[in-house]
Design a protein around this motif. Structure first.
Motif, PDB file in Angstrom:
ATOM      1  N   PRO A   1      42.243  64.266  57.046  1.00 14.16           N
ATOM      2  CA  PRO A   1      42.199  63.905  55.619  1.00 14.16           C
ATOM      3  C   PRO A   1      43.042  62.663  55.342  1.00 14.16           C
ATOM      4  CG  PRO A   1      43.595  65.825  55.960  1.00 14.16           C
ATOM      5  CD  PRO A   1      42.982  65.503  57.288  1.00 14.16           C
ATOM      6  N   ILE A   2      42.433  61.713  54.689  1.00 11.55           N
ATOM      7  CA  ILE A   2      43.098  60.447  54.357  1.00 11.55           C
ATOM      8  C   ILE A   2      43.080  60.270  52.841  1.00 11.55           C
ATOM      9  CG2 ILE A   2      42.932  57.933  54.558  1.00 11.55           C
ATOM     10  CD1 ILE A   2      43.896  59.241  57.091  1.00 11.55           C
ATOM     11  N   ARG A   3      44.216  59.833  52.316  1.00  7.26           N
ATOM     12  CA  ARG A   3      44.346  59.651  50.860  1.00  7.26           C
ATOM     13  C   ARG A   3      44.360  58.164  50.513  1.00  7.26           C
ATOM     14  NH1 ARG A   3      48.969  62.000  50.132  1.00  7.26           N
ATOM     15  NH2 ARG A   3      48.132  64.038  49.600  1.00  7.26           N
ATOM     16  N   CYS A   4      43.675  57.833  49.435  1.00 10.80           N
ATOM     17  CA  CYS A   4      43.637  56.448  48.963  1.00 10.80           C
ATOM     18  C   CYS A   4      44.872  56.161  48.106  1.00 10.80           C
ATOM     19  CB  CYS A   4      42.364  56.214  48.148  1.00 10.80           C
ATOM     20  SG  CYS A   4      42.206  54.546  47.513  1.00 10.80           S
ATOM     21  N   ARG A   5      45.501  55.015  48.370  1.00  6.92           N
ATOM     22  CA  ARG A   5      46.701  54.629  47.621  1.00  6.92           C
ATOM     23  C   ARG A   5      46.431  53.524  46.617  1.00  6.92           C
ATOM     24  NH1 ARG A   5      51.851  54.959  50.440  1.00  6.92           N
ATOM     25  NH2 ARG A   5      52.159  52.792  49.817  1.00  6.92           N
ATOM     26  N   ILE A   6      45.199  53.088  46.544  1.00  7.05           N
ATOM     27  CA  ILE A   6      44.849  51.982  45.661  1.00  7.05           C
ATOM     28  C   ILE A   6      44.102  52.513  44.451  1.00  7.05           C
ATOM     29  CG2 ILE A   6      43.544  49.827  45.489  1.00  7.05           C
ATOM     30  CD1 ILE A   6      45.971  49.627  47.255  1.00  7.05           C
ATOM     31  N   ASP A   7      44.480  52.051  43.288  1.00  7.66           N
ATOM     32  CA  ASP A   7      43.882  52.517  42.045  1.00  7.66           C
ATOM     33  C   ASP A   7      42.547  51.809  41.812  1.00  7.66           C
ATOM     34  OD1 ASP A   7      43.504  53.704  39.652  1.00  7.66           O
ATOM     35  OD2 ASP A   7      44.815  52.363  38.538  1.00  7.66           O
ATOM     36  N   ALA A   8      41.587  52.132  42.673  1.00  6.33           N
ATOM     37  CA  ALA A   8      40.261  51.508  42.583  1.00  6.33           C
ATOM     38  C   ALA A   8      39.275  52.397  43.328  1.00  6.33           C
ATOM     39  CB  ALA A   8      40.273  50.110  43.202  1.00  6.33           C
ATOM     40  N   ASN A   9      38.006  52.159  43.090  1.00  2.00           N
ATOM     41  CA  ASN A   9      36.980  52.838  43.883  1.00  2.00           C
ATOM     42  C   ASN A   9      36.798  52.031  45.166  1.00  2.00           C
ATOM     43  OD1 ASN A   9      36.498  54.762  41.823  1.00  2.00           O
ATOM     44  ND2 ASN A   9      35.272  53.240  40.741  1.00  2.00           N
ATOM     45  N   VAL A  10      37.120  52.659  46.284  1.00  5.69           N
ATOM     46  CA  VAL A  10      37.179  51.922  47.543  1.00  5.69           C
ATOM     47  C   VAL A  10      36.115  52.445  48.504  1.00  5.69           C
ATOM     48  CG1 VAL A  10      38.623  51.267  49.497  1.00  5.69           C
ATOM     49  CG2 VAL A  10      39.655  51.606  47.245  1.00  5.69           C
ATOM     50  N   THR A  11      35.351  51.535  49.057  1.00  4.86           N
ATOM     51  CA  THR A  11      34.379  51.870  50.101  1.00  4.86           C
ATOM     52  C   THR A  11      34.732  51.085  51.349  1.00  4.86           C
ATOM     53  OG1 THR A  11      32.654  52.239  48.449  1.00  4.86           O
ATOM     54  CG2 THR A  11      31.942  51.931  50.714  1.00  4.86           C
TER      55      THR A  11
ATOM     56  N   PRO B   1      38.372  48.717  39.127  1.00  5.09           N
ATOM     57  CA  PRO B   1      37.665  47.897  40.119  1.00  5.09           C
ATOM     58  C   PRO B   1      37.009  48.717  41.216  1.00  5.09           C
ATOM     59  CG  PRO B   1      40.013  47.754  40.434  1.00  5.09           C
ATOM     60  CD  PRO B   1      39.813  48.616  39.242  1.00  5.09           C
ATOM     61  N   THR B   2      36.078  48.082  41.873  1.00  5.42           N
ATOM     62  CA  THR B   2      35.462  48.630  43.076  1.00  5.42           C
ATOM     63  C   THR B   2      35.833  47.705  44.222  1.00  5.42           C
ATOM     64  OG1 THR B   2      33.632  49.599  41.861  1.00  5.42           O
ATOM     65  CG2 THR B   2      33.289  49.185  44.202  1.00  5.42           C
ATOM     66  N   THR B   3      36.385  48.295  45.266  1.00  2.00           N
ATOM     67  CA  THR B   3      36.820  47.511  46.421  1.00  2.00           C
ATOM     68  C   THR B   3      36.017  47.921  47.636  1.00  2.00           C
ATOM     69  OG1 THR B   3      39.051  47.396  45.531  1.00  2.00           O
ATOM     70  CG2 THR B   3      38.803  46.915  47.855  1.00  2.00           C
ATOM     71  N   GLY B   4      35.474  46.959  48.323  1.00  3.90           N
ATOM     72  CA  GLY B   4      34.739  47.236  49.549  1.00  3.90           C
ATOM     73  C   GLY B   4      35.120  46.234  50.606  1.00  3.90           C
ATOM     74  N   THR B   5      34.442  46.277  51.723  1.00  2.38           N
ATOM     75  CA  THR B   5      34.755  45.347  52.803  1.00  2.38           C
ATOM     76  C   THR B   5      34.483  43.919  52.346  1.00  2.38           C
ATOM     77  OG1 THR B   5      34.132  47.041  54.382  1.00  2.38           O
ATOM     78  CG2 THR B   5      34.312  44.786  55.205  1.00  2.38           C
ATOM     79  N   GLY B   6      35.533  43.165  52.190  1.00  2.00           N
ATOM     80  CA  GLY B   6      35.397  41.762  51.839  1.00  2.00           C
ATOM     81  C   GLY B   6      35.094  41.477  50.391  1.00  2.00           C
ATOM     82  N   LYS B   7      35.287  42.445  49.514  1.00  4.57           N
ATOM     83  CA  LYS B   7      34.954  42.177  48.110  1.00  4.57           C
ATOM     84  C   LYS B   7      35.755  43.069  47.167  1.00  4.57           C
ATOM     85  CE  LYS B   7      31.139  45.463  48.222  1.00  4.57           C
ATOM     86  NZ  LYS B   7      29.700  45.681  48.156  1.00  4.57           N
ATOM     87  N   GLU B   8      35.946  42.538  45.987  1.00  2.00           N
ATOM     88  CA  GLU B   8      36.558  43.282  44.880  1.00  2.00           C
ATOM     89  C   GLU B   8      35.771  42.945  43.628  1.00  2.00           C
ATOM     90  OE1 GLU B   8      41.169  43.968  44.605  1.00  2.00           O
ATOM     91  OE2 GLU B   8      40.748  41.879  45.045  1.00  2.00           O
ATOM     92  N   LEU B   9      35.466  43.944  42.838  1.00  5.38           N
ATOM     93  CA  LEU B   9      34.725  43.699  41.609  1.00  5.38           C
ATOM     94  C   LEU B   9      35.367  44.473  40.471  1.00  5.38           C
ATOM     95  CD1 LEU B   9      32.478  44.503  44.106  1.00  5.38           C
ATOM     96  CD2 LEU B   9      30.994  43.390  42.457  1.00  5.38           C
ATOM     97  N   ALA B  10      35.395  43.854  39.294  1.00  3.80           N
ATOM     98  CA  ALA B  10      35.874  44.545  38.098  1.00  3.80           C
ATOM     99  C   ALA B  10      35.121  43.983  36.905  1.00  3.80           C
ATOM    100  CB  ALA B  10      37.379  44.358  37.924  1.00  3.80           C
ATOM    101  N   GLY B  11      34.863  44.829  35.945  1.00  3.59           N
ATOM    102  CA  GLY B  11      34.073  44.409  34.794  1.00  3.59           C
ATOM    103  C   GLY B  11      34.934  43.963  33.628  1.00  3.59           C
ATOM    104  N   ILE B  12      34.416  42.981  32.907  1.00  3.81           N
ATOM    105  CA  ILE B  12      35.040  42.578  31.649  1.00  3.81           C
ATOM    106  C   ILE B  12      34.232  43.246  30.543  1.00  3.81           C
ATOM    107  CG2 ILE B  12      35.740  40.653  30.186  1.00  3.81           C
ATOM    108  CD1 ILE B  12      35.577  38.848  32.637  1.00  3.81           C
ATOM    109  N   GLY B  13      34.794  44.307  30.000  1.00 10.28           N
ATOM    110  CA  GLY B  13      34.047  45.066  29.010  1.00 10.28           C
ATOM    111  C   GLY B  13      34.930  45.448  27.850  1.00 10.28           C
ATOM    112  N   ALA B  14      34.675  46.611  27.298  1.00 12.00           N
ATOM    113  CA  ALA B  14      35.481  47.075  26.176  1.00 12.00           C
ATOM    114  C   ALA B  14      36.901  47.376  26.649  1.00 12.00           C
ATOM    115  CB  ALA B  14      34.860  48.325  25.574  1.00 12.00           C
TER     116      ALA B  14
END
Lengths: 209, 92
Positions: free
Chosen positions: B31-41, A117-130
């Motif tokens: 330096p800050i480490r991410c603890r979540i298994d995701a791409n975080v912005t 997933p990609t997590t940003g301010t106020g959102k989470e996204l993840a793809g349904i793929g292979a």
């Protein structure tokens, strides 16, 4: 009191009056991590320890949990005599689970086999793929059967995958539930032959000398 | 006359005379480490945006942004009660 007839004689191991109830807690972690006890002083591999790279995920509200196994059985059949035994091979051990907690997506994505997933301010996204067939998990399922003393029974599975098709039931007047989830544990050749699929641990100081 | 402007230079006062500026706003980084298994912005208090590529990724964050990031959690009402659950970042 011994029954006059029908009681076996000699050394006998009896069952305890302990009844376990309800679902265990269910945790899982990427197989790339190592178990907390790797191994313990008795040579068993179990328990999880979350890291920043490999967090431990806790399944929230679970229902209808069952643990089963799959075995191939072939009779040893001698046509002049009959069946003299059965060859059994354990194929896998499997948790069947229904969950009611779907969020956050960062956690749900494992059960539903979604993309990173990609997590940003106020959102989470993840793809349904292979489906990534190289994704394995360790599974840790403790059940506390005495809250006062903290006695518990643990199932730890070494190398599991979420398999089979999931179904999200979206019924009127009911919480959404994800059914059809199966955490199937396969043989882990990195573990000793006697515990290739997993380990059962019981902690009960009052009952075990 | 020296120019007055904002410069973001990490912990290096020796550059001030070289650059010929009076006011240097120095920014220290942590330096800050991410603890979540995701791409975080995430966006910090300073308006800076930081991108962490997966769990364990370490990014140098302006110290002014550190408290906000360390207080961030993934999700709202958590089920399990432990204060360490779903904390998104930690000091590396």
């Amino acid at each position: 009191m011994a029954i006059l007839t029908g009681t076996a004689v000699g050394n006998l191991v009896a069952a305890e009056e302990v009844y376990l109830e309800g679902s265990p807690y269910l945790f899982y972690q990427d197989y790339s991590a190592t178990p907390l006890y790797n191994p313990d002083s008795d040579g068993y591999y179990w328990d999880l320890s979350g890291t920043s790279v490999y967090p431990v995920y806790a399944l929230g509200c679970v229902q209808d949990v069952s643990l089963t196994e799959n075995i191939t059985m072939n009779d040893i059949r001698c046509d002049t005599i009959g069946v003299k035994g059965t060859i059994q091979k354990r194929n896998y051990v499997e948790f069947n689970i229904t969950i009611l907690t779907l969020l956050p997506v960062t956690q749900l994505r494992h059960a539903l086999k979604l993309s990173t997933p990609t997590t940003g301010t106020g959102k989470e996204l993840a793809g349904i793929g292979a489906v990534n067939n190289n994704q394995f998990y360790m599974v840790y399922a403790p059940t506390v059967y005495d809250q006062n003393t903290g006695d518990l029974l643990i199932f730890h599975l070494h190398k599991a995958q979420f398999v089979d098709a999931w179904t999200i039931n979206m019924n009127y007047g009911e919480p959404w539930k994800v059914s059809g989830l199966k955490l199937r544990a396969y043989a882990d050749e990195t573990k000793p032959a006697g515990q290739r699929f997993g380990v059962i641990v019981r902690h009960d100081p009052s009952a075990l000398p | 006359m020296a120019e007055s402007r904002r410069l973001y230079i990490p912990n290096d006062e020796t550059l001030a005379p070289v650059l010929g500026v009076e006011n240097i706003e120095q920014i220290s980084y942590t330096p800050i480490r991410c603890r979540i298994d995701a791409n975080v912005t995430v966006t910090g208090e300073t308006g800076n945006t930081y991108t962490f590529n997966g769990g364990g990724a370490v990014v140098e964050v302006a110290s002014a942004d550190v408290p906000k990031l360390l207080g961030m959690r993934l999700g709202g009402a958590l089920c399990c009660g432990d204060a360490t659950f779903n904390v998104m970042f930690e000091k590396a």
